[in-house]
Design an enzyme around this catalytic site. Structure first.
Site, short mmCIF file in Angstrom:
data_model
loop_
_atom_site.label_atom_id
_atom_site.label_comp_id
_atom_site.label_asym_id
_atom_site.label_seq_id
_atom_site.Cartn_x
_atom_site.Cartn_y
_atom_site.Cartn_z
N GLY A 1 0.85 -0.74 -0.02
CA GLY A 1 0.00 -0.17 -0.23
C GLY A 1 0.77 1.69 -0.31
O GLY A 1 0.12 2.41 -0.22
N ASP B 1 1.60 3.65 4.22
CA ASP B 1 -0.11 4.00 3.51
C ASP B 1 -0.73 4.35 4.65
O ASP B 1 -1.78 5.89 4.54
CB ASP B 1 -0.85 3.23 2.64
CG ASP B 1 -0.67 1.83 3.88
OD1 ASP B 1 -0.80 1.61 4.74
OD2 ASP B 1 -1.12 0.85 2.82
N ASP C 1 -4.58 2.63 10.98
CA ASP C 1 -5.84 2.26 11.09
C ASP C 1 -6.51 1.80 13.08
O ASP C 1 -6.18 2.94 13.53
CB ASP C 1 -6.82 1.06 10.70
CG ASP C 1 -8.36 0.75 10.69
OD1 ASP C 1 -8.55 2.07 10.80
OD2 ASP C 1 -9.00 -0.27 10.41
N LYS D 1 -6.74 6.78 10.34
CA LYS D 1 -7.98 7.13 10.96
C LYS D 1 -8.68 7.79 11.48
O LYS D 1 -7.91 7.62 13.04
CB LYS D 1 -8.55 5.43 10.61
CG LYS D 1 -8.80 5.62 9.27
CD LYS D 1 -9.92 4.20 8.95
CE LYS D 1 -10.00 3.84 7.92
NZ LYS D 1 -10.27 2.45 8.17
P1 IMP Z 1 -3.68 -0.84 11.69
O1 IMP Z 1 -3.07 -2.04 11.85
O2 IMP Z 1 -5.75 -1.92 11.88
O3 IMP Z 1 -3.80 -0.72 11.85
O4 IMP Z 1 -4.07 -1.77 9.98
C1 IMP Z 1 -3.52 -0.75 9.28
C2 IMP Z 1 -3.53 -2.19 7.75
O5 IMP Z 1 -4.84 -2.14 7.26
C3 IMP Z 1 -3.04 -0.79 6.61
O6 IMP Z 1 -1.69 -1.00 6.91
C4 IMP Z 1 -4.15 -1.00 5.30
O7 IMP Z 1 -3.94 -1.83 4.47
C5 IMP Z 1 -4.97 -1.75 5.51
N1 IMP Z 1 -6.18 -1.09 6.13
C6 IMP Z 1 -6.75 -0.47 7.13
N2 IMP Z 1 -8.29 0.46 7.05
C7 IMP Z 1 -7.74 0.48 5.54
C8 IMP Z 1 -8.15 1.49 4.86
O8 IMP Z 1 -9.71 2.03 4.70
N3 IMP Z 1 -8.28 1.65 3.68
C9 IMP Z 1 -7.38 0.34 3.02
N4 IMP Z 1 -6.57 -0.53 3.74
C10 IMP Z 1 -7.06 -0.30 5.28
#
Ligand code: IMP
Length: 191
Positions: A45, A101, A104, A132
């Site tokens: 990403g 990228d 979240d 986010k």
């Molecule tokens: P986290 O571990 O929840 O912070 O998620 C990180 C990863 O989840 C990112 O590097 C993305 O690959 C994926 N991700 C989380 N939210 C989104 C979104 O809204 N669109 C696309 N990919 C997302």
């Protein structure tokens, strides 16, 4: 089929992204004067973001890549992370810029920073294109955020849904109808 099919609205335009990257690059140039930081891109990403960012920077950089995957469904990450491709470079005593990228839940980044930190880099700076707005996200180090977006599923500029939408030049909201019929499939998502 048009590559934007399923995108309900544009959140961040190409022009906004370009301006933000110029400002990020200027800050990084000031921070790393007379140095050669190692820019670490988390596949897949962060590829468009990293490419644009390093081109906008004036200081020399080296680049390396990691591929990780998370067990979870396609729209939520679980934080259980597996390394599919590790770095090629030694990072001991190096100054690292981790290019992400999107942050979240923060779980992926937390895992990654722990993994890198154990190898003794001089320091680590985290630059994320998007964060986010999520009240229950964990507190994780992010030094520079491009844009804060609402807690919706976003695509484009590297961000995908099931492998698609990465080549949109802007960041947009994916219409929930696109994934409404997905019965929470537990598959393995590669970033
Ligand atoms: P986290 O571990 O929840 O912070 O998620 C990180 C990863 O989840 C990112 O590097 C993305 O690959 C994926 N991700 C989380 N939210 C989104 C979104 O809204 N669109 C696309 N990919 C997302």
């Amino acid at each position: 089929m048009d590559k934007s099919q399923g995108v309900s609205r544009v959140l961040i335009s190409e022009e906004q992204i370009e301006a933000e990257i110029a400002s990020m690059a200027a800050e990084l140039d000031a921070e790393y004067q007379d140095e050669t930081p190692l820019v670490i891109c988390v596949l897949r990403g962060a590829v468009p973001f990293m490419a644009d960012l390093v081109k906008a920077m004036s200081v020399p950089v080296e680049m390396d890549f990691m591929a990780i995957s998370s067990y979870g469904n396609s729209t939520k990450s679980s934080g259980v992370v597996r390394i599919l491709k590790d770095l090629d470079e030694e990072i001991e005593n190096r100054r690292l810029i981790v290019v992400e990228d999107i942050v979240d839940s923060g779980l992926t980044l937390q895992y990654l920073l722990g993994h890198l930190g154990r190898r003794g880099p001089k320091d680590i700076r985290v630059v994320a294109m998007v964060k986010k707005e999520k009240p229950d996200a964990i507190a994780v180090q992010v030094d520079r955020i491009g844009f804060v977006v609402p807690d919706e599923f976003v695509v484009g500029y590297g961000l995908d849904y099931r492998g698609q939408y990465r080549n949109l030049p802007y960041i947009g909201v994916l219409d929930p109808s696109v994934y409404a019929d997905v019965d929470d499939p537990v598959d393995e998502t590669e970033y």
